[in-house]
Write a protein that holds these residues in place. Structure first.
Motif, short mmCIF file in Angstrom:
data_model
loop_
_atom_site.label_atom_id
_atom_site.label_comp_id
_atom_site.label_asym_id
_atom_site.label_seq_id
_atom_site.Cartn_x
_atom_site.Cartn_y
_atom_site.Cartn_z
N GLN A 55 9.12 -3.52 25.18
CA GLN A 55 8.37 -2.31 24.83
C GLN A 55 9.26 -1.08 24.83
O GLN A 55 8.93 -0.07 24.18
CB GLN A 55 7.21 -2.12 25.81
CG GLN A 55 6.13 -3.19 25.65
CD GLN A 55 5.00 -3.02 26.64
OE1 GLN A 55 5.23 -2.75 27.82
NE2 GLN A 55 3.78 -3.16 26.18
N TYR A 59 10.92 -10.12 22.29
CA TYR A 59 9.59 -10.62 21.91
C TYR A 59 9.64 -12.12 21.64
O TYR A 59 8.71 -12.86 22.01
CB TYR A 59 9.08 -9.88 20.67
CG TYR A 59 8.48 -8.52 20.96
CD1 TYR A 59 7.55 -8.35 21.98
CD2 TYR A 59 8.84 -7.40 20.20
CE1 TYR A 59 7.00 -7.10 22.24
CE2 TYR A 59 8.28 -6.16 20.45
CZ TYR A 59 7.36 -6.01 21.47
OH TYR A 59 6.82 -4.78 21.73
N SER A 114 3.02 -9.47 21.88
CA SER A 114 4.35 -9.79 21.34
C SER A 114 4.26 -10.20 19.88
O SER A 114 5.12 -9.83 19.06
CB SER A 114 5.00 -10.91 22.16
OG SER A 114 5.20 -10.52 23.49
N VAL A 123 9.60 -13.98 24.85
CA VAL A 123 8.26 -14.03 25.46
C VAL A 123 7.43 -15.13 24.80
O VAL A 123 6.72 -15.89 25.48
CB VAL A 123 7.57 -12.66 25.32
CG1 VAL A 123 6.12 -12.74 25.80
CG2 VAL A 123 8.32 -11.60 26.11
N ASN A 143 0.19 -10.85 26.97
CA ASN A 143 1.55 -10.45 26.62
C ASN A 143 2.02 -11.13 25.34
O ASN A 143 2.72 -10.54 24.50
CB ASN A 143 2.51 -10.77 27.77
CG ASN A 143 2.29 -9.88 28.97
OD1 ASN A 143 1.58 -8.87 28.89
ND2 ASN A 143 2.88 -10.23 30.10
N LYS A 144 1.64 -12.39 25.18
CA LYS A 144 2.03 -13.11 23.96
C LYS A 144 1.30 -12.57 22.73
O LYS A 144 1.89 -12.49 21.65
CB LYS A 144 1.76 -14.61 24.14
CG LYS A 144 2.67 -15.27 25.18
CD LYS A 144 2.54 -16.77 25.18
CE LYS A 144 3.54 -17.41 26.16
NZ LYS A 144 3.52 -18.86 26.13
N VAL A 168 7.59 -11.85 31.91
CA VAL A 168 6.97 -10.55 32.17
C VAL A 168 8.01 -9.44 32.05
O VAL A 168 7.76 -8.38 31.46
CB VAL A 168 6.30 -10.53 33.56
CG1 VAL A 168 5.70 -9.16 33.85
CG2 VAL A 168 5.22 -11.61 33.64
N PHE A 187 8.89 -8.88 28.44
CA PHE A 187 7.86 -8.13 27.72
C PHE A 187 7.98 -6.63 28.02
O PHE A 187 7.88 -5.80 27.10
CB PHE A 187 6.47 -8.64 28.09
CG PHE A 187 5.36 -7.91 27.41
CD1 PHE A 187 5.10 -8.11 26.06
CD2 PHE A 187 4.57 -7.00 28.10
CE1 PHE A 187 4.09 -7.42 25.41
CE2 PHE A 187 3.55 -6.32 27.47
CZ PHE A 187 3.30 -6.53 26.14
N SER A 188 8.19 -6.28 29.28
CA SER A 188 8.34 -4.87 29.64
C SER A 188 9.59 -4.26 29.00
O SER A 188 9.59 -3.11 28.56
CB SER A 188 8.36 -4.70 31.16
OG SER A 188 9.48 -5.40 31.70
#
Length: 466
Positions: A55, A66, A83, A69, A79-80, A48, A51-52
């Motif tokens: 971005q 990415y 990604s 993730v 999220n995937k 998580v 992912f944040s």
């Protein structure tokens, strides 16, 4: 005592001032350190957090985050999904088509956990990113489509398979594999008609029309376009798809020599693409398509004999943003046509060879325009003579003797020139245009009518004998 008191106050004031200055300096240093400090974008164990951070990151840092993730065993599916799309966009911007293909292949196990509609959208997005990579990626696109179609058949994902088969047909069209494309379209069309999928039918009929146009089968191309419009009336169409239909209609009208109608269709397509440029959905392909439609519009003006209108269209507010070699090439053609100069036209064709001769539609019509200008120039040069040497004409028009002789013979056969070629002497002999004698025409009409009367009298006398 008074002197001592004043001295103490002055010392205290200096002490307070020095402390104040030191505090301000420390505060400024801390602010600079905070502003210069970059956020920590390194890869961590928490997907998580990765992912944040991805971005906010760019370039190789974002790619690494990415990938972390996607490689994590746990983590949210959403999220995937994001990604995959984000990683595809980064690979496309860097021109790494091979990594895009590997990403599509490695993501197939993850697709089993996603909704089918979402999977179909992601797969098509990845192929679109491959198409956006600069260079010739048609072979790679074809390979990816074939592999994904086989995977979709195995997973029984009919919706995705049908769309990929339609995409494969358009790729084969661009590769020049027309027979394979038309066979694939025919098989898919029968299946889609049973499902009555109007949206896909419109796209398939449009591709079918483009294939038949490339094969120079204009009646079939027009029939396919009519079928696409009929199905389009029953559904809501996107602006991009409507623009494609208008552009194809303009191409077919231009091939039918109806350049006025073709201009109106190209104008509608240009407006749709140009309007998209001002929105958030604007892409590099939108710019290319808008410029192409504008180029077709200007070509239609030239072919209609209104080359003087080209400059007014190009200097307009809407067309200014599309300035470049594409528009300059048509400007040069229009200038040559206004001067009726065949030499200027051929110079423009050589200077802007990539912009003019690589487009099938423009190349076809410019070849016709070149032949028309050649005929006009030859007729203008021949007009004062009753007999002229072909070598002299070739010298005046500054063209090879063989080409001039071939064109003159073609004009004589097409009855655009009343004369004969004396190849032994290398001369063109012009015959005078004889006025039509109406007496011969009326005499033939009288003989024909008398023959009809005699035939009817013969039939009557035959009946009397019986």
């Amino acid at each position: 005592l008074l002197y001592f008191f004043v001295w103490q106050c002055f010392a205290l004031l200096l002490l307070l001032l020095s402390r104040l200055l030191c505090g301000c300096a420390l505060h400024c240093v801390k602010e600079e350190q905070m502003s210069d400090a970059k956020p920590d974008l390194s890869v961590v164990e928490d997907p998580v957090e990765n992912f944040s951070r991805a971005q906010e990151a760019t370039g190789k840092e974002a790619i690494a985050l990415y990938e972390a993730v996607l490689n994590a065993d746990d983590g949210a599916i959403k999220n995937k999904e994001a990604s995959i799309v984000g990683l595809a966009g980064l690979y496309a911007s860097l021109g790494q088509a091979d990594k895009l293909a590997a990403l599509l292949e490695n993501s197939k196990p993850l697709f089993a956990q996603m909704p089918k509609a979402r999977t179909a959208k992601i797969v098509r997005t990845l192929i679109d990113h491959v198409a956006a990579v600069p260079g010739d990626t048609l072979s790679l696109q074809e390979k990816l489509c074939v592999e994904c179609i086989a995977w979709a058949e195995t997973e029984k994902r009919r919706y995705l398979r049908q769309r990929l088969q339609g995409r494969l047909a358009s790729i084969l069209l661009r590769q020049g594999k027309y027979d394979e494309a038309i066979r694939g379209i025919d098989i898919l069309m029968r299946e889609v008609k049973q499902l009555d999928d109007k949206q896909l039918l419109v796209e398939l009929h449009l591709v079918e029309s483009q294939i038949h146009h490339k094969l120079r089968n204009l009646p079939r191309a027009k029939a396919s376009l009519t079928a696409a419009r009929a199905n389009a009336n029953a559904i809501y169409m996107t602006t991009a798809l409507q623009a494609k239909i208008d552009e194809q209609a303009g191409i077919l009208q231009a091939d039918s020599k109806d350049f006025k109608t073709a201009f109106s269709y190209f104008f509608e397509a240009f407006e749709a693409h140009d309007e998209k440029l001002g929105s958030k959905a604007a892409t590099a392909s939108s710019q290319v398509k808008a410029s192409q439609c504008l180029k077709y519009m200007l070509l239609c003006k030239v072919m209609m004999g209104k080359a003087s209108d080209v400059e007014s269209i190009v200097s307009g507010k809407v067309a200014l943003k599309h300035e470049g070699r594409n528009i300059d090439s048509i400007r040069a053609v229009a200038s040559a046509y206004k001067e009726r100069s065949l030499h200027s036209l051929e110079t423009a064709l050589k200077e802007y060879k990539a912009e003019l001769m690589e487009d099938d539609l423009i190349r076809l019509h410019l070849e016709n325009l070149t032949e028309t200008l050649l005929e006009e120039n030859l007729l203008r040069l021949i007009q004062p003579y009753s007999c002229v040497e072909i070598a002299h004409l070739a010298k005046l028009i500054n063209l090879p003797l063989v080409r001039v002789e071939s064109k003159l013979s073609q004009m004589i056969l097409d009855k655009k020139l009343n004369g004969i070629l004396d190849q032994g002497r290398g001369q063109l002999i012009i015959r005078e245009e004889l006025a039509e004698n109406k007496a011969f025409t009326e005499g033939l009409s009288v003989i024909k009518n008398i023959g009809a009367v005699v035939d009817s009298l013969f039939v009557r006398t035959k009946n009397l004998r019986l």
